[in-house]
Write an enzyme that holds these catalytic residues in place. Sequence first.
Site, PDB file in Angstrom:
ATOM      1  CD  GLU A  21     -31.787 -10.882 -52.985  1.00 33.32           C
ATOM      2  OE1 GLU A  21     -31.011 -11.848 -52.911  1.00 33.32           O
ATOM      3  OE2 GLU A  21     -32.748 -10.814 -53.788  1.00 33.32           O
ATOM      4  CE  LYS A  98     -27.731 -12.889 -53.259  1.00 39.65           C
ATOM      5  NZ  LYS A  98     -28.827 -12.452 -54.137  1.00 39.65           N
TER       6      LYS A  98
END
Length: 116
Positions: A21, A98
């Site tokens: 990420e 997200k």
Amino acid sequence: MDKIIIQGLTVQSLIGVYDFERLNKQPLLLDAELSLDLSKAAISDKVADTVDYAELASVLNDIAEHSEFELLEALAQRMITELFSRYPVHKVVLRVSKPDILDNALNVAVELSREA
């Protein structure tokens, strides 16, 4: 109380706990609800008497673009703190989503609500 609401504002941010990420910025969706007195703007019809929506969106986008938080919670708190410092708001509710981060979920989100 009157409200200004922005839904589905797309921003990019380097955010996440896991190494994969932290490689690239990811898309986030923001829903912001600001509670404030809009009576002056309702009468005057002047943008100077309200919160400029484009400016609000730009503030949120700039914070997302330049942040490197691990957690959505921390990013949301930073955004809310900035909104209280810039605008005469009584309450802010901010949802940070997200999407597509979990294989078996459409979305993951946090929602923070703060009052002055």
